[in-house]
Design an enzyme around this catalytic site. Structure first.
Site, PDB file in Angstrom:
ATOM      1  N   TYR A 142       0.858  -1.446  -0.153  1.00  0.00           N
ATOM      2  CA  TYR A 142      -0.028  -0.022  -0.071  1.00  0.00           C
ATOM      3  C   TYR A 142       0.844   1.225   0.036  1.00  0.00           C
ATOM      4  O   TYR A 142       0.379   2.339  -0.714  1.00  0.00           O
ATOM      5  CB  TYR A 142      -0.893   0.004   1.286  1.00  0.00           C
ATOM      6  CG  TYR A 142      -2.267  -0.630   1.086  1.00  0.00           C
ATOM      7  CD1 TYR A 142      -2.505  -1.886   0.947  1.00  0.00           C
ATOM      8  CD2 TYR A 142      -3.403   0.053   1.442  1.00  0.00           C
ATOM      9  CE1 TYR A 142      -3.623  -2.565   0.628  1.00  0.00           C
ATOM     10  CE2 TYR A 142      -4.656  -0.654   1.400  1.00  0.00           C
ATOM     11  CZ  TYR A 142      -4.744  -1.788   0.910  1.00  0.00           C
ATOM     12  OH  TYR A 142      -5.977  -2.442   0.813  1.00  0.00           O
ATOM     13  N   LYS A 189       3.011 -15.219   2.309  1.00  0.00           N
ATOM     14  CA  LYS A 189       3.156 -16.064   1.156  1.00  0.00           C
ATOM     15  C   LYS A 189       4.819 -16.085   1.152  1.00  0.00           C
ATOM     16  O   LYS A 189       5.404 -15.806   0.292  1.00  0.00           O
ATOM     17  CB  LYS A 189       2.732 -15.198  -0.025  1.00  0.00           C
ATOM     18  CG  LYS A 189       2.647 -15.948  -1.447  1.00  0.00           C
ATOM     19  CD  LYS A 189       1.633 -16.934  -1.440  1.00  0.00           C
ATOM     20  CE  LYS A 189       1.848 -17.595  -2.895  1.00  0.00           C
ATOM     21  NZ  LYS A 189       1.043 -18.904  -2.972  1.00  0.00           N
ATOM     22  N   ASP A 221      -2.968 -18.104   0.051  1.00  0.00           N
ATOM     23  CA  ASP A 221      -4.103 -18.771  -0.790  1.00  0.00           C
ATOM     24  C   ASP A 221      -4.779 -19.804   0.117  1.00  0.00           C
ATOM     25  O   ASP A 221      -5.967 -20.151  -0.207  1.00  0.00           O
ATOM     26  CB  ASP A 221      -3.414 -19.268  -2.039  1.00  0.00           C
ATOM     27  CG  ASP A 221      -2.263 -20.271  -1.845  1.00  0.00           C
ATOM     28  OD1 ASP A 221      -1.610 -20.282  -0.686  1.00  0.00           O
ATOM     29  OD2 ASP A 221      -1.420 -20.574  -2.766  1.00  0.00           O
ATOM     30  N   ASP A 245      -6.495  -6.935   3.999  1.00  0.00           N
ATOM     31  CA  ASP A 245      -7.506  -6.151   3.319  1.00  0.00           C
ATOM     32  C   ASP A 245      -8.543  -7.421   2.546  1.00  0.00           C
ATOM     33  O   ASP A 245      -9.745  -7.389   2.717  1.00  0.00           O
ATOM     34  CB  ASP A 245      -7.093  -5.429   2.327  1.00  0.00           C
ATOM     35  CG  ASP A 245      -8.219  -4.372   1.718  1.00  0.00           C
ATOM     36  OD1 ASP A 245      -8.875  -4.209   2.298  1.00  0.00           O
ATOM     37  OD2 ASP A 245      -8.215  -4.673   0.395  1.00  0.00           O
ATOM     38  N   ASP A 249     -12.417  -9.041   4.091  1.00  0.00           N
ATOM     39  CA  ASP A 249     -13.733  -8.946   3.296  1.00  0.00           C
ATOM     40  C   ASP A 249     -14.396 -10.355   3.197  1.00  0.00           C
ATOM     41  O   ASP A 249     -15.570 -10.626   3.213  1.00  0.00           O
ATOM     42  CB  ASP A 249     -13.601  -8.470   1.960  1.00  0.00           C
ATOM     43  CG  ASP A 249     -13.789  -6.844   1.889  1.00  0.00           C
ATOM     44  OD1 ASP A 249     -13.504  -6.133   3.038  1.00  0.00           O
ATOM     45  OD2 ASP A 249     -14.235  -6.573   0.835  1.00  0.00           O
TER      46      ASP A 249
HETATM   47  C1  IPM Z   1     -10.484  -1.026   4.017  1.00  0.00           C
HETATM   48  C2  IPM Z   1     -10.798  -0.170   2.509  1.00  0.00           C
HETATM   49  C3  IPM Z   1      -9.339   0.617   2.155  1.00  0.00           C
HETATM   50  C4  IPM Z   1      -8.065  -0.293   2.342  1.00  0.00           C
HETATM   51  C5  IPM Z   1      -9.284   1.413   1.112  1.00  0.00           C
HETATM   52  C6  IPM Z   1     -10.746   2.367   1.161  1.00  0.00           C
HETATM   53  C7  IPM Z   1      -8.450   2.130   0.798  1.00  0.00           C
HETATM   54  O1  IPM Z   1     -10.739  -1.316   1.808  1.00  0.00           O
HETATM   55  O2  IPM Z   1     -10.286  -0.307   4.969  1.00  0.00           O
HETATM   56  O3  IPM Z   1     -10.559  -2.316   4.121  1.00  0.00           O
HETATM   57  O4  IPM Z   1      -8.004  -0.755   1.071  1.00  0.00           O
HETATM   58  O5  IPM Z   1      -7.404  -0.426   3.462  1.00  0.00           O
HETATM   59 MN    MN Z   2     -10.860  -3.423   2.342  1.00  0.00          MN
END
Ligand code: IPM
Ligand code: MN
Length: 371
Positions: A142, A189, A221, A245, A249
């Protein structure tokens, strides 16, 4: 007690959901005799529109002066669909994380008994899942050097980590595991990446300081697959920025809705609390977004301020709303309640748990007198 809270509503559904979290905080202030002084600040697409800058200097000052920061969401489709945009809303959040040194992002995930049927995963797979993802937040790809060749044909993003960056979050993850089921899984990884091998070496050495915590390793993975096949194996997951990240999700599917996942981003001096979901532009202004992730972020904020009884109360209110089906359409498509009604319910429950229970049938019938 008096606390200064910076509120950054942000973009899309951010303002709607943080407004509900603020209702919960106001109810806590009333019920437990605290004073929360809020200061609003701009960040994201709304800040670009107002000032040309996704993170105005003033926002950093307000955050630095606060005891805690509550943040909504960031992002706007007009930037998502324009890869050549020079200024992007997300830069605001990334810069804020970096300037405040918020290196440790904590994302708790659990399968709520009341919501198990909402998950596309089978009950026997997710029942009892309860994990906390520790995502490194201010390093890795990042924040590495970014390049695009002059002819626009080659792009690169560098990824680097130092022992210090790995150690400080690793210690926090092991400490968390001591208070939980005493297991840390490092997701990396290491069969391919040099940075991952440094993570393994550093985390293994630190693990020796926490002999009662079991440490194991998974390649990312495989971890992505295990998350869906057997999520109850996880207690604390420790991982770098990008992997965290992605798998957080993915993990939200276990909870039945991404609209439920809260997070804390902590550094040495400051701490910011935000849902893991994005700005959900399609839902903006429609009073349909799930405010629970923001409300649960407010509960994490209270815990950070050492207000544990208060945080318990907010979490109890959330559980109650789920139990009663007092939920937005993502969770309760048959009989959905609006964003702001769910916020009202939570605030009302914090103030009058007994009454809220008693009046529930009336509320359902639309005869509510709740605030
Ligand atoms: C999160 C979001 C952020 C990230 C974005 C909005 C930059 O997806 O907080 O998970 O990738 O960290
Ligand atoms: Mn995110």
């Amino acid at each position: 007690m008096n606390y200064n809270i910076a509120i950054i509503p942000g973009d899309g559904i951010g303002p709607e959901v943080t407004a509900q979290a603020k209702k919960a905080l106001d109810a806590v202030a009333d019920e437990f005799g605290h004073t929360f002084t809020y200061t609003q600040a701009l960040m994201g697409a709304c800040a670009i529109d107002a000032t040309g800058n996704p993170l105005p200097e003033e926002t950093i000052d307000i955050c630095e002066a606060s005891d805690a920061i509550l943040f909504g969401a960031i992002g706007h489709p007009k930037y998502d669909n324009d890869p050549s945009a020079k200024v992007r809303p997300e830069q605001g959040l990334l810069r804020l994380r970096k300037s405040l040194g918020l290196f440790c992002n904590v994302r708790p995930v659990k399968a709520y008994e009341q919501l198990i049927e909402n998950s596309p995963l089978k009950r026997e797979i997710i029942s009892g899942a309860d994990m906390s993802i520790y995502r490194e937040l201010t390093g890795g790809i990042y924040f590495g050097e970014k390049n695009l060749s002059d002819d626009g044909q080659i792009a690169s993003d560098g990824c680097s980590y130092s022992v210090e960056e790995i150690s400080r979050i690793a210690h926090l993850a092991f400490k968390e595991a001591q208070n939980r089921r005493k297991k840390v899984t490092l997701v990396d990884k290491a069969n391919v990446l040099e940075t991952s091998r440094l993570w393994r070496k550093t985390v293994t050495a630190i693990g020796k300081e926490y002999p009662e915590v079991a440490l194991d390793f998974l390649f990312v993975d495989n971890a992505a697959m295990q998350m869906i096949l057997n999520p109850t194996q996880f207690d604390v997951i420790l991982t770098e920025n990008l992997f965290g990240d992605i798998i957080s999700d993915e993990a939200s599917v276990i909870g039945g809705s991404i609209g439920l996942l809260a997070s804390a981003s902590v550094g040495k001096e400051n701490a910011l609390f935000e849902p893991i979901h994005g700005s959900f532009p399609q839902a903006t202004g429609k009073d349909i977004a799930n405010p629970l992730a923001s409300i649960l972020s407010a509960a994490m904020l209270l815990r950070h301020l050492n207000l544990h009884k208060e945080a318990d109360k907010v979490e109890e209110a959330v559980e109650k709303s789920l139990e009663l089906g007092f939920s937005t359409a993502d969770i309760n498509p048959e009989n959905p309640f609006g964003t702001s009604k769910v916020g009202d319910f939570i605030a009302d429950y914090i103030l009058n748990p007994e009454d809220t229970n008693r009046n529930f049938n009336n509320i359902f019938a639309g005869q509510s007198t709740i605030i």
